[in-house]
Design an enzyme around this catalytic site. Structure first.
Site, short mmCIF file in Angstrom:
data_model
loop_
_atom_site.label_atom_id
_atom_site.label_comp_id
_atom_site.label_asym_id
_atom_site.label_seq_id
_atom_site.Cartn_x
_atom_site.Cartn_y
_atom_site.Cartn_z
N ARG A 24 2.30 16.44 -4.61
CA ARG A 24 2.04 15.01 -4.56
C ARG A 24 0.63 14.71 -5.07
O ARG A 24 0.40 13.72 -5.77
CB ARG A 24 2.24 14.48 -3.15
CG ARG A 24 3.70 14.51 -2.71
CD ARG A 24 3.84 14.38 -1.22
NE ARG A 24 3.27 13.14 -0.73
CZ ARG A 24 3.04 12.88 0.55
NH1 ARG A 24 3.31 13.80 1.48
NH2 ARG A 24 2.52 11.72 0.92
N CYS A 74 -5.34 10.41 2.03
CA CYS A 74 -3.99 10.97 1.92
C CYS A 74 -3.14 9.89 1.27
O CYS A 74 -3.54 9.32 0.26
CB CYS A 74 -3.45 11.40 3.28
SG CYS A 74 -3.50 10.13 4.56
N LYS A 130 -1.47 7.30 3.40
CA LYS A 130 -1.59 6.09 4.21
C LYS A 130 -2.55 6.26 5.39
O LYS A 130 -2.45 5.54 6.37
CB LYS A 130 -0.22 5.65 4.71
CG LYS A 130 0.58 6.73 5.43
CD LYS A 130 2.00 6.23 5.73
CE LYS A 130 2.84 7.29 6.41
NZ LYS A 130 4.22 6.84 6.68
#
Length: 297
Positions: free
Chosen positions: A187, A248, A250
């Site tokens: 991610r 990160c 959220k």
């Protein structure tokens, strides 16, 4: 130099079980179940109602947040937080112990630990090993709902532990803070999608260092030792003697970075609350880095 004496960030399952057995739960000691799971998987409140640590109240992270924000899981106001935790029987004199039921051993509990700290509360700890190890070790559970007597909690925002979009954007030029991203490597790189959300490409803030939060936990779900944690920071060339911002998607797993640094004696890590969820939508394209198909997030 005078070293700050830090409150214990972790308590053991054995310590909590003994505290419950000896009748210490009450206005001076409260326990919170801060579980949350992706929609369509597990139901945190239902699981809490079925079984939880005796005396624990359910901390609903969906309720205790800024519900007017377009971004995920943003901090509530001081008044909102104070009212919410006060209704859980927590005052400014309460020792709060937070756990969650995630299979990793800990996921959302460090976020709630950080929330208490950012609202000025020092006496808060994470249950090391979480509900996973509480169950594994055979400690008691109950379905009995907790009904604590409401208390007064005065929340005072500690801005030094919180960073905004504008501050992180300015930091790209000033480089006063190191920036650590706690998401999984794919991610962070932009090669794997962000889960459970539409319209949010993966990638990272330019200049950030990737430290997946799972690396701070043992395979059994406990926090690694301070020596092991320091080695992880050193391996990533993150200097714990210098200012540090955690991010990160959220603002949740970023709190694992804050907790890990705290366990190494660094209590001043700030969390970028909006994190990638906000950055992707607001920041100039050249500040978003991705190895995905577009080359930019």
């Amino acid at each position: 130099m005078v070293h700050q004496v830090l409150y214990r960030a972790l308590v053991s399952t054995k310590w909590l079980a003994e505290s419950i057995r000896s009748g210490r739960l009450g206005p001076s000691l409260r326990v919170l179940d801060a579980s949350w799971y992706s929609p369509g998987t597990r139901q945190a409140r239902k699981e809490y109602q079925e079984r939880h640590v005796p005396g624990a109240s359910f901390f609903d992270i969906e309720e205790c947040r800024d519900t007017t924000s377009p971004y995920e899981m943003m901090l509530p106001s001081e008044a909102h937080f104070g009212d919410y935790v006060g209704n859980l029987g927590i005052s400014n004199d309460t020792h709060v112990v937070v756990y969650d039921g995630d299979d990793l051993g800990s996921f959302y509990a460090p976020r709630v630990w950080w929330m208490f700290r950012v609202f000025g509360h020092r006496t808060v700890s994470v249950l090391n090993g979480g509900f996973r190890n509480w169950l594994k070790e055979g400690h008691p559970v109950t379905s009995e709902p907790s009904r604590p007597e409401p208390a007064v909690f005065k929340a005072t925002l500690n801005l030094s532990l919180l960073k905004t979009y504008e501050q992180v954007l300015e930091n790209l030029q000033s480089k006063r803070f190191q920036l650590v991203d706690s998401r999984a490597q794919g991610r962070y790189l932009g090669t794997q999608p962000e889960p459970d959300i539409v319209g949010l490409d993966s990638g990272h803030i330019r200049g950030s260092v990737n430290m997946p939060f799972m690396d701070f936990l043992t395979k059994d779900g406990f926090e690694k030792s301070p020596e092991e944690l320091r080695a992880i920071f050193q391996d990533k060339k993150v200097d714990l003697s210098q200012p540090l911002i955690a991010t990160c998607r959220k603002g949740v797993t970023a709190c694992h970075v804050a907790l890990a640094a705290y366990l190494c004696g660094k209590p001043d890590v700030a969390v970028y609350d909006g994190s990638w969820s906000e950055w992707f939508r607001r920041a100039p394209p050249e500040t978003r880095v991705s190895q995905g198909k577009s080359g930019k997030a």
